[in-house]
Motif scaffolding. Sequence first.
Motif, short mmCIF file in Angstrom:
data_model
loop_
_atom_site.label_atom_id
_atom_site.label_comp_id
_atom_site.label_asym_id
_atom_site.label_seq_id
_atom_site.Cartn_x
_atom_site.Cartn_y
_atom_site.Cartn_z
N SER A 17 0.83 -1.11 0.10
CA SER A 17 -0.03 -0.05 0.03
C SER A 17 0.91 1.32 -0.05
CB SER A 17 -0.85 -0.04 1.14
OG SER A 17 -1.63 1.32 1.51
N ASN A 18 0.38 2.31 -0.62
CA ASN A 18 1.27 3.66 -0.79
C ASN A 18 0.31 4.71 0.01
OD1 ASN A 18 -0.75 3.72 -2.73
ND2 ASN A 18 0.52 3.93 -4.41
N SER A 19 -0.63 4.13 0.71
CA SER A 19 -1.37 5.13 1.49
C SER A 19 -0.56 5.63 2.82
CB SER A 19 -2.62 4.43 2.21
OG SER A 19 -2.26 3.41 2.99
N ALA A 20 -0.93 7.01 2.94
CA ALA A 20 0.13 7.68 4.01
C ALA A 20 -0.03 7.03 5.47
CB ALA A 20 -0.28 9.08 4.10
N ALA A 502 -6.81 1.58 6.68
CA ALA A 502 -6.51 2.37 5.67
C ALA A 502 -5.79 1.93 4.64
CB ALA A 502 -5.47 3.44 6.41
N SER A 503 -4.92 0.81 4.68
CA SER A 503 -4.37 0.27 3.38
C SER A 503 -5.30 -0.51 2.48
CB SER A 503 -3.20 -0.66 4.13
OG SER A 503 -2.11 -0.11 4.54
N ALA A 504 -6.28 -1.07 3.19
CA ALA A 504 -7.12 -1.69 2.21
C ALA A 504 -7.99 -0.76 1.35
CB ALA A 504 -8.17 -2.48 3.20
N PHE A 505 -8.09 0.44 1.71
CA PHE A 505 -8.92 1.36 0.79
C PHE A 505 -7.93 2.40 0.18
CE2 PHE A 505 -12.23 -0.49 3.71
CZ PHE A 505 -13.22 -0.71 2.66
N GLY A 506 -6.44 2.31 0.47
CA GLY A 506 -5.65 3.30 -0.12
C GLY A 506 -5.79 4.71 0.25
N VAL A 507 -6.15 4.66 1.73
CA VAL A 507 -6.33 6.19 2.16
C VAL A 507 -5.46 6.28 3.46
CG1 VAL A 507 -8.66 6.02 1.72
CG2 VAL A 507 -8.03 5.32 3.84
N THR A 508 -5.35 7.73 3.70
CA THR A 508 -4.61 7.81 4.90
C THR A 508 -5.25 7.20 6.29
OG1 THR A 508 -5.54 10.09 5.10
CG2 THR A 508 -3.84 9.97 3.85
N VAL A 509 -4.41 7.22 7.42
CA VAL A 509 -4.79 6.64 8.47
C VAL A 509 -5.59 7.57 9.33
CG1 VAL A 509 -2.91 4.98 8.69
CG2 VAL A 509 -2.72 7.29 9.82
N GLU A 575 -6.43 3.99 -4.15
CA GLU A 575 -4.83 4.23 -3.67
C GLU A 575 -4.83 5.86 -3.63
OE1 GLU A 575 -2.27 4.42 -7.78
OE2 GLU A 575 -2.82 2.34 -7.07
N ASN A 576 -4.17 6.26 -2.76
CA ASN A 576 -3.72 8.03 -2.69
C ASN A 576 -5.06 8.53 -2.38
OD1 ASN A 576 -0.85 7.40 -3.00
ND2 ASN A 576 -1.19 7.54 -5.24
N ASP A 577 -5.70 7.95 -1.59
CA ASP A 577 -7.18 8.81 -1.16
C ASP A 577 -7.82 9.00 -2.41
OD1 ASP A 577 -7.56 9.15 1.34
OD2 ASP A 577 -6.33 10.93 1.65
N LEU A 578 -7.53 8.23 -3.61
CA LEU A 578 -8.27 8.34 -4.92
C LEU A 578 -9.13 6.75 -5.16
CD1 LEU A 578 -5.79 10.36 -6.89
CD2 LEU A 578 -7.95 11.20 -5.73
N GLN A 583 -9.35 4.95 -16.46
CA GLN A 583 -8.60 5.91 -16.85
C GLN A 583 -9.01 7.15 -16.10
OE1 GLN A 583 -5.79 5.62 -18.62
NE2 GLN A 583 -6.38 3.53 -18.81
N GLN A 584 -10.27 7.19 -15.32
CA GLN A 584 -10.65 8.21 -14.46
C GLN A 584 -10.44 8.18 -12.92
OE1 GLN A 584 -14.96 8.94 -14.82
NE2 GLN A 584 -15.02 7.97 -16.89
N THR A 585 -10.26 9.18 -12.26
CA THR A 585 -9.94 9.23 -10.92
C THR A 585 -11.18 10.04 -10.39
OG1 THR A 585 -8.59 11.28 -11.01
CG2 THR A 585 -7.38 9.03 -11.19
N ILE A 586 -11.46 9.69 -9.02
CA ILE A 586 -12.35 10.45 -8.32
C ILE A 586 -11.98 10.22 -6.80
CG2 ILE A 586 -13.74 8.44 -8.18
CD1 ILE A 586 -16.24 10.00 -7.83
N PRO A 587 -11.86 11.53 -6.07
CA PRO A 587 -11.57 11.58 -4.65
C PRO A 587 -12.48 10.61 -3.86
CG PRO A 587 -11.70 13.86 -5.27
CD PRO A 587 -12.23 12.79 -6.61
N PHE A 588 -11.59 9.92 -3.05
CA PHE A 588 -12.27 8.75 -2.32
C PHE A 588 -13.59 9.13 -1.54
CE2 PHE A 588 -12.99 6.16 1.73
CZ PHE A 588 -12.96 4.87 1.31
#
Length: 801
Positions: A17-20, A502-509, A575-578, A583-588
Amino acid sequence: MRKLIDPAQVKTTDNQSNSAGGVGHSTKHESARKHISGSAQYIDDMPVLPNMLYVATGYSCHAHAIVKSVDLSAVKQAIGVVDVITHTDIPGHNDVGPVYGGDPLLAEHKVEYIGQPIFAVAATSLHAAKKAVKLAKIEYQILPAQLTVEEALSAESFVLPTHTMQIGDSEAALTNAQHKLNGQIYVKGQEHFYLEGQISQAWPTEDGGIHVITSTQHPSEIQKLIAEILSIPLHLVVSEVRRMGGAFGGKESQAAALACMAALFANRLNRPIRYKMPRQDDMIQTGKRHDFDNKWQAGFDDSGLLQGVNFELSAKCGYSPDLSEGIVDRAMFHADNAYYLGNAVIKGHRCKTHTVSNTAFRGFGGPQGMMAIETLMDDIACYLGKDPLDVRKTNLYQADRTTTHYGQEVEQQVLPELIEQLETSSNYRIRREQITAFNATNPYVKKGLALTPVKFGISFTVKHLNQAGALLQIYTDGTMLINHGGTEMGQGLYTKIQQVVASAFGVTVNRVNVSSTRTDKVPNTSPTAASSGTDLNGMAAQNACDIIKSSLIEFAIEHYSTQGLTLTNNDICFENDLVLIGQQTIPFGEFIKLAYMNRVPLFAAGHYKTPKIYYDRETAKGQPFLYYANGAAVSEVSVDTLTGEYKVEQVDILHDVGQSLNPALDIGQIEGGFVQGMGWLTTEDLSWDDSGKLISNSPANYKIPTAFDVPEKLKVDLYQQHNTEVTIHSSKAVGEPPLMLAISVWAALRDACASTTSHKFIPRLDTPATPERIFWALKECQDYLHTGTSRVQGSEKEQVN
């Protein structure tokens, strides 16, 4: 006192995971700021509720006696007293035993240890309650008291039957062995000495139930016992734990009496109740780590390889079973520590004594079992004139020597490589030569060195306890609340669960909050013990995450198909709160709100049960552990031969935590466990007088380690190898195994003593190895030098100069 480690120097492990702050990062403890600032709320910090009363108990002053009469008239008339109860006032079952019966909340007609509660008082202040209990007039008929393991063995008095484990034919192996030794070591117990003492607070609820906030490792057991004491159904009792100020096993079963007493008064008086034990009462009335009297016979060849072993492990259980069955079982499971026994018989006696009932303590019997064979390794080395490390390495589980005495295979061969790595990184061989040279030229100060391994099985040995639940809720702003069955006692469990989610959803703790453990959120919880808190609850939390993620992915595929996109599961990433959708991204947070508007369920209950494990008590065979955690430590000490005073100079540790979830927390647990183990084996001396009264009943006469006892040179490294079993992110448990690394300190002290005889004789050194015991061990070495004969670990043996 050693220099503090800079947190910035603690490396982060590789992780998926690259979540913070997620898994693999050295994320700070979720309550660290609260602990430092003093804002972390413990039970005694909570606001005093209106009409609150406080509890104290009147207890026995005899170890074994019939209670002939109890006059409480003066107690009831004392200032501030509102209520006084005895066993006749308990509406339900008068027993708070965790597994077997035998632990009455209030004694009935007999008392079986000094400190056993006979009656209880609720008063307007703790001072008033404590003052009132002293006014009781109790008449006793004193009975003979059985206070020691030796007395219990002579009387064949046990709280539970003796259990035996066996592999091969040890008698034949002993008969045919080239060399034989027998010996004995008495391993004393240990006071838990948690910073927050035993405490509970209870109040009645509007539906006739009870809500209790308690400092316990086992909320569900508290719930069950309160229901039994009050004779009400379980669903009317809520047991809650936010945090404990330490526990170490002392709050697994023995917090129950306080919670039940508070609940009983709350139910009777319809008022909030707080029951806090003052430290001295706590030390007298609650159980400790079990003493063990370990005896053995061993046969081995010229290389030191064991041919056959008979172990007899006798535990001082106290007056009732409590958790002694599992504790002695685990001592027997770990009597091999890291070594292949081949042919062995191991007996475990659960001795009844008229002392407080001993209970769980970090390691749960494993440390006491290991002490037997580590003593034996040193004895063999001295007998053969070898370096103890070489004897240990010779006997390790390896190659085709992988079957334990209880039938489980040691599948992941970690220790041979781990020990070689530590031997090199610590410069063991060079330091051994330097110490030998130092000792040859210094008559009054001697140094000792020892490298000892640890192999510790991870799982509850009671199968049904190896399960956990979790409740995860995601709110429309993208924040999450996770509740699980584990309890936080400072070890960082909540932080690791936060990281897993947090890692499961790629979001910050910061998006994840962990709520207090409550039996009305997650039912039927197992105790947070056996080093399995993260293993069990982490997997349960992961399961809850997977359930919600599956629904979210299914929704995304369906929703975005209306926009002409053809998506598969692999096209949706968090990942990364997204949220990445093709090809699209949306904030979590936006994606979660969209899911809510489309009626996607944003909550789930997760569950986990440990696979593979079983143990057949009839055959004494099975696989009681999912895997083993491993480690090794090198300790160097110096001893003043004139006084027995000593200093731990340097410690190097290499410990196996698999793929670390949080390196900083894991290193903290290793350091803390090691120092607590060092205290158990060197300074913490439990003492009773001839009547069975505890003498070491306060910090003034019971010495736990302080910052000044920690060696200035203390180096901890994590062994880089992931767990081959399927565990949460391939990690391994870290709570208990590090405590046993401290055996290296005890072994180094014994090595220093033996150096006074040029290692031709090694003295018996019971624990704790206080300066007084070191002095007498040195005296035994002097006697050997004068006579050439001494008693080596219980057997007469001639030594040749």
